[in-house]
Scaffold this motif. Structure first.
Motif, PDB file in Angstrom:
ATOM      1  N   GLU A 557     -36.343  41.832  36.183  1.00 43.84           N
ATOM      2  CA  GLU A 557     -37.034  40.679  35.625  1.00 43.84           C
ATOM      3  C   GLU A 557     -36.629  39.433  36.392  1.00 43.84           C
ATOM      4  O   GLU A 557     -35.445  39.134  36.536  1.00 43.84           O
ATOM      5  N   VAL A 558     -37.628  38.743  36.932  1.00 43.96           N
ATOM      6  CA  VAL A 558     -37.368  37.492  37.638  1.00 43.96           C
ATOM      7  C   VAL A 558     -38.359  36.453  37.135  1.00 43.96           C
ATOM      8  O   VAL A 558     -39.563  36.684  37.137  1.00 43.96           O
ATOM      9  N   LYS A 559     -37.858  35.346  36.706  1.00 41.91           N
ATOM     10  CA  LYS A 559     -38.682  34.236  36.208  1.00 41.91           C
ATOM     11  C   LYS A 559     -39.773  34.714  35.255  1.00 41.91           C
ATOM     12  O   LYS A 559     -40.965  34.527  35.487  1.00 41.91           O
ATOM     13  N   ASN A 560     -39.371  35.336  34.207  1.00 45.13           N
ATOM     14  CA  ASN A 560     -40.278  35.745  33.125  1.00 45.13           C
ATOM     15  C   ASN A 560     -41.263  36.847  33.460  1.00 45.13           C
ATOM     16  O   ASN A 560     -42.129  37.159  32.659  1.00 45.13           O
ATOM     17  N   SER A 561     -41.201  37.407  34.657  1.00 41.25           N
ATOM     18  CA  SER A 561     -42.088  38.549  34.835  1.00 41.25           C
ATOM     19  C   SER A 561     -41.314  39.725  35.412  1.00 41.25           C
ATOM     20  O   SER A 561     -40.273  39.562  36.047  1.00 41.25           O
ATOM     21  N   VAL A 562     -41.850  40.894  35.134  1.00 42.16           N
ATOM     22  CA  VAL A 562     -41.176  42.117  35.543  1.00 42.16           C
ATOM     23  C   VAL A 562     -41.760  42.607  36.860  1.00 42.16           C
ATOM     24  O   VAL A 562     -42.975  42.693  37.014  1.00 42.16           O
ATOM     25  N   HIS A 563     -40.898  42.871  37.831  1.00 47.35           N
ATOM     26  CA  HIS A 563     -41.342  43.374  39.128  1.00 47.35           C
ATOM     27  C   HIS A 563     -40.919  44.827  39.258  1.00 47.35           C
ATOM     28  O   HIS A 563     -39.737  45.133  39.154  1.00 47.35           O
ATOM     29  N   ALA A 564     -41.893  45.706  39.440  1.00 47.07           N
ATOM     30  CA  ALA A 564     -41.582  47.135  39.518  1.00 47.07           C
ATOM     31  C   ALA A 564     -41.715  47.639  40.958  1.00 47.07           C
ATOM     32  O   ALA A 564     -42.547  47.158  41.719  1.00 47.07           O
ATOM     33  N   PHE A 565     -40.842  48.561  41.314  1.00 45.26           N
ATOM     34  CA  PHE A 565     -40.868  49.121  42.669  1.00 45.26           C
ATOM     35  C   PHE A 565     -40.845  50.634  42.602  1.00 45.26           C
ATOM     36  O   PHE A 565     -40.108  51.221  41.809  1.00 45.26           O
ATOM     37  N   TYR A 566     -41.673  51.280  43.441  1.00 46.45           N
ATOM     38  CA  TYR A 566     -41.613  52.731  43.597  1.00 46.45           C
ATOM     39  C   TYR A 566     -40.906  53.033  44.909  1.00 46.45           C
ATOM     40  O   TYR A 566     -40.730  52.149  45.748  1.00 46.45           O
ATOM     41  N   VAL A 567     -40.543  54.307  45.077  1.00 43.96           N
ATOM     42  CA  VAL A 567     -39.906  54.697  46.345  1.00 43.96           C
ATOM     43  C   VAL A 567     -40.732  54.254  47.549  1.00 43.96           C
ATOM     44  O   VAL A 567     -41.920  54.530  47.627  1.00 43.96           O
ATOM     45  N   GLY A 568     -40.076  53.536  48.421  1.00 45.39           N
ATOM     46  CA  GLY A 568     -40.684  53.154  49.695  1.00 45.39           C
ATOM     47  C   GLY A 568     -41.956  52.336  49.601  1.00 45.39           C
ATOM     48  O   GLY A 568     -42.711  52.269  50.569  1.00 45.39           O
ATOM     49  N   ASP A 569     -42.208  51.687  48.455  1.00 47.96           N
ATOM     50  CA  ASP A 569     -43.515  51.009  48.377  1.00 47.96           C
ATOM     51  C   ASP A 569     -43.487  49.642  49.040  1.00 47.96           C
ATOM     52  O   ASP A 569     -42.451  48.987  49.153  1.00 47.96           O
ATOM     53  N   ARG A 570     -44.650  49.255  49.545  1.00 48.55           N
ATOM     54  CA  ARG A 570     -44.796  47.954  50.205  1.00 48.55           C
ATOM     55  C   ARG A 570     -45.842  47.139  49.467  1.00 48.55           C
ATOM     56  O   ARG A 570     -46.525  46.310  50.058  1.00 48.55           O
ATOM     57  N   LEU A 571     -45.959  47.412  48.182  1.00 49.55           N
ATOM     58  CA  LEU A 571     -47.029  46.780  47.414  1.00 49.55           C
ATOM     59  C   LEU A 571     -46.676  45.361  46.980  1.00 49.55           C
ATOM     60  O   LEU A 571     -47.542  44.574  46.646  1.00 49.55           O
ATOM     61  N   HIS A 572     -45.395  45.053  46.980  1.00 49.10           N
ATOM     62  CA  HIS A 572     -44.988  43.732  46.502  1.00 49.10           C
ATOM     63  C   HIS A 572     -45.444  42.641  47.469  1.00 49.10           C
ATOM     64  O   HIS A 572     -45.391  42.835  48.673  1.00 49.10           O
ATOM     65  N   PRO A 573     -45.905  41.501  46.959  1.00 47.97           N
ATOM     66  CA  PRO A 573     -46.370  40.418  47.836  1.00 47.97           C
ATOM     67  C   PRO A 573     -45.307  39.976  48.850  1.00 47.97           C
ATOM     68  O   PRO A 573     -45.638  39.541  49.955  1.00 47.97           O
ATOM     69  N   LEU A 574     -44.037  40.103  48.467  1.00 51.05           N
ATOM     70  CA  LEU A 574     -42.968  39.682  49.380  1.00 51.05           C
ATOM     71  C   LEU A 574     -42.367  40.864  50.151  1.00 51.05           C
ATOM     72  O   LEU A 574     -41.232  40.798  50.621  1.00 51.05           O
ATOM     73  N   ALA A 575     -43.138  41.953  50.257  1.00 51.79           N
ATOM     74  CA  ALA A 575     -42.604  43.183  50.845  1.00 51.79           C
ATOM     75  C   ALA A 575     -41.943  42.954  52.214  1.00 51.79           C
ATOM     76  O   ALA A 575     -40.831  43.431  52.470  1.00 51.79           O
ATOM     77  N   ASP A 576     -42.595  42.184  53.059  1.00 55.04           N
ATOM     78  CA  ASP A 576     -42.035  41.967  54.407  1.00 55.04           C
ATOM     79  C   ASP A 576     -40.648  41.343  54.336  1.00 55.04           C
ATOM     80  O   ASP A 576     -39.712  41.787  54.986  1.00 55.04           O
ATOM     81  N   LYS A 577     -40.570  40.312  53.519  1.00 57.36           N
ATOM     82  CA  LYS A 577     -39.281  39.609  53.366  1.00 57.36           C
ATOM     83  C   LYS A 577     -38.219  40.554  52.816  1.00 57.36           C
ATOM     84  O   LYS A 577     -37.063  40.536  53.236  1.00 57.36           O
ATOM     85  N   ILE A 578     -38.626  41.352  51.830  1.00 58.75           N
ATOM     86  CA  ILE A 578     -37.679  42.262  51.189  1.00 58.75           C
ATOM     87  C   ILE A 578     -37.128  43.254  52.212  1.00 58.75           C
ATOM     88  O   ILE A 578     -35.917  43.456  52.321  1.00 58.75           O
ATOM     89  N   TYR A 579     -38.012  43.853  52.983  1.00 60.26           N
ATOM     90  CA  TYR A 579     -37.564  44.852  53.959  1.00 60.26           C
ATOM     91  C   TYR A 579     -36.694  44.228  55.052  1.00 60.26           C
ATOM     92  O   TYR A 579     -35.753  44.831  55.542  1.00 60.26           O
TER      93      TYR A 579
END
Length: 685
Positions: A557-579
């Motif tokens: 949970e970050v800033k009132n919303s829940v961010h979910a991740f699956y194995v190896g997924d790149r679906l998150h808007p910040l995926a590039d930064k995260i990787y």
DNA sequence: ATAGGGTTAG
């Protein structure tokens, strides 16, 4: 002459007074009181009783008591009304004093006297005193009076003496719905739902018509075992009997649908109720929470607040429990704030729910604070805290608290032992755990249930004594269930014991051939033991049977919303930064000694061919995202649907050191607190 | 007279 003609008689005045009493019209009643004095009829026995009843019903117990002390003492009604008055205040000692005094003065208790005092015994839990009064009931020949017996049945049933309640019902010669309903709801209150329904059916078969409360109790019993169709049938019967508009039946229906997970139908029934009360709302909220629809439960709770309705203890308890189950920290804390504001934090059950909430959200410190600050605790409070410690891997704290619980004289129950045995298991306290298991039956008179046997199997096998665990299973007096075999298989994977592992898997596949976890565990066990052929066979079997592995998923949970991740997924808007940041973390971790565990990906049967540098477990993604997005003063809380693998566990330890952050991971099994390069589980999980 | 909601584990 004229005056005589206008003067109402005593019976009329008394009935006017009792109308005021039942409507809570104290002012009107007081006017009548003045009139009564002027008219000189204040010492009439009927008028006197009605006046006293007025003050008691309008909760002016002080005036009532003063009146009682100055009134004539030979009027039994006055004594009875005072018994009701002190009963309302749960003041048993004063009730009992009056009960005794009236007999000293030579008055004989009647069919209203016994119910009044017995109800107070029931509500304050003074069963021993109730039993004494029961003896007197028999001596004075009231044992066949339905008014007296219905209350006796209710008392025994509510306190778990269902056999005694049953015997009293059977000795009644008169057909009485209320006595039957008291027993039926007693069964339901002790989770004996089938027994409750059996008696409901028998009552109807005997030709006794149910009333609204009987129907409501029967439908609630159905809700308790999710017997949707049976509940619908009983509802149909109530319709025929003309109770279709009844509030108690409507509420029971809402609860039935909600607890059966029928969201739409629950709402539909809820809307049908014209005059919704707090129980209608709570039926929705608690029903949704209990059937796992916790988001819906919280939505209804919010809706209730928007409608500016006063939530009760019950509602807060349900809402906190819903927030706990889905670990919604933010909403749970908001609810806690409301609880404090409304002064409900003094309620034991609400506090118990809060302990669980904080424990399930990973804040064991807040849970502890809540527990310690409770002015009064009950067994559930202790259980919640012991279980909380256990889930967080604080085995010694759990054990110490358990010892303290016994010291202060609180009785441990089945739940306590699940908590304390699993706590021993989490930290490898084998001998201690086995001692506690022994003490269950020897010292506490508790018969161990499957869950306790599972804890013991876990305790022994996780510590590496696999043959001993197998022997324990073979010798235990109950049929082993899937949980027990799964526990054993899981330990065999950790300890690379193929022989016992195959034995466990064989039983497990027979009991639950559809469960993907079994295949995954088995193939992992083969892999870590270097039995590649067997591993391939297991996978083939899994494919042939069409069993799919549950995909790993983590959320934060970050800033009132829940961010979910699956194995190896790149679906998150910040995926590039995260990787990008993840690569940085990996590099730093490697510099201080992190080496990727080569078995770490074996869990992932389907994707093993993929490039391991792309194929990243969801908890790594969630934690990396958390480090990027959260201020560095707060701990990182991550939840995962499966268990954390060995590689991720080691990786998180390194990351907690590099980033100088507390990382708390809740997996399917327990909590891990990472800080400064070490984990609270001490690598034993 | 009798009920209808909450809390603990697996």
């Amino acid at each position: 002459m004229k005056r005589e003609y206008l003067k109402p008689d005593c019976v009329t005045v008394a009935s006017l007074l009792s109308a005021c009493a039942s409507n809570g019209a104290l002012c009107k009643g007081e006017q009548l009181h003045s009139y009564v004095i002027k008219a000189g009829i204040s010492s009439d026995m009927i008028v006197e009783g009605a006046l006293l009843d007025l003050y008691v019903n309008c909760s002016d117990i002080k005036t009532a008591h003063e009146m009682f002390l100055t009134a004539q003492t030979e009027n039994v009604v006055l004594w009875n009304v005072m018994l009701v008055a002190f009963g309302k205040l749960d003041n048993l000692s004063e009730s009992f004093r009056i009960f005794r005094q009236m007999q000293i003065e030579g008055l004989i208790p009647n069919q209203f006297t016994y119910p009044s005092i017995l109800r107070t015994c029931t509500s304050v839990g003074a069963l021993d005193l109730g039993e004494q009064i029961h003896t007197q009931v028999i001596k004075t020949g009231f044992q066949f009076n339905v008014y007296v017996c219905s209350v006796l049945i209710d008392m025994y049933a509510k306190h778990g003496k269902l056999d005694t309640a049953h015997v009293i019902l059977r000795t009644l010669t008169e057909d009485d719905v209320v006595s039957w309903t008291a027993l039926i709801s007693g069964y339901a209150q002790h989770n004996l739902f089938a027994e409750a329904l059996k008696h409901f059916k028998e009552m109807l078969n005997r030709g006794i018509q149910s009333d609204n409360i009987g129907f409501s109790s029967a439908i609630s019993a159905c809700a308790g075992i999710q017997a949707l169709n049976q509940g619908r049938q009983i509802h149909a019967q109530s319709y025929v009997s003309g109770y279709s508009e009844d509030l108690s039946i409507g509420n029971a229906l809402v609860s039935l649908y909600a607890r059966c997970g029928r969201i739409k139908e629950a709402y539909l029934e809820f809307e049908k109720i014209d005059a919704k009360d707090s129980i209608s709302w709570n039926g929705l909220i608690s029903g949704f929470a209990q059937s796992g629809y916790c988001e819906d439960a919280l939505k209804v709770f919010a809706q209730m607040n928007r409608a500016k309705l006063e939530a009760s203890f019950f509602t807060f308890g349900s809402a906190v429990s819903a927030a706990a189950n889905i670990a919604n920290i933010k909403q749970g804390k908001q609810i806690h704030a409301m609880i404090i504001k409304r002064g409900f934090d003094s309620d034991i059950e609400v506090s118990n729910a809060l302990i669980t909430f904080y424990a399930k959200c990973g804040s064991i410190e807040d849970a502890r604070k809540e527990f310690c600050e409770m002015p009064e605790k009950n067994d559930v409070s202790w259980n919640a805290m012991i279980t909380g410690y256990s889930q967080h891997g604080y085995g010694n704290e759990a054990v110490n608290l358990f010892e303290k619980m016994k010291q202060v004289g609180e009785m441990p129950n089945h739940v306590t032992f699940v908590g304390v045995l699993s706590a021993c298991s989490h930290v490898g306290l084998v001998t201690k755990g086995l001692g506690y298991f022994e003490s269950m039956s020897k010292e506490h008179g508790l018969v161990p249930k499957p869950a306790h046997y599972a804890c013991v199997v876990d305790l022994i096998s996780r510590a590496g004594f696999l043959s001993r665990a197998r022997k324990f299973i073979e010798e235990m007096p109950i049929e082993p269930d899937a949980t027990i075999w799964r526990t054993l298989l899981s330990a065999c994977t950790v300890h690379k014991n193929v022989e016992v592992g195959e034995f466990a898997a064989h039983h497990l596949l027979e009991l639950e051939p559809e469960d993907s976890a079994t295949y995954v565990l088995l193939s992992n066990m083969y892999a870590v033991s270097g039995k590649w052929d067997c591993r391939d066979q297991t996978r083939q079997m899994m494919r042939n049977r069409g069993v799919k592995k549950e995909p790993g998923r983590s959320w934060i949970e970050v800033k009132n919303s829940v961010h979910a991740f699956y194995v190896g997924d790149r679906l998150h808007p910040l995926a590039d930064k995260i990787y990008e940041f993840l690569a940085e973390l990996n590099k730093k971790a490697a510099e201080i000694g992190y080496v990727q565990d080569r078995y770490s990906l074996l869990n992932d049967v389907e994707q093993e061919q993929k490039d391991p540098t792309v194929y990243i477990h969801s908890e790594k993604l969630a934690i990396t995202f958390g480090l990027l997005s959260l201020s560095d003063t707060v701990p990182i809380h991550v939840m995962k649907n499966l268990r954390v693998c060995k590689d991720c566990h080691s990786w998180i330890k390194f990351v907690s050191k590099i980033s100088n952050r507390a990382i708390i991971v809740r997996d399917a099994y327990r909590f891990h607190h990472f800080e400064g390069g070490i984990c609270s589980c001490k690598d034993y999980w």
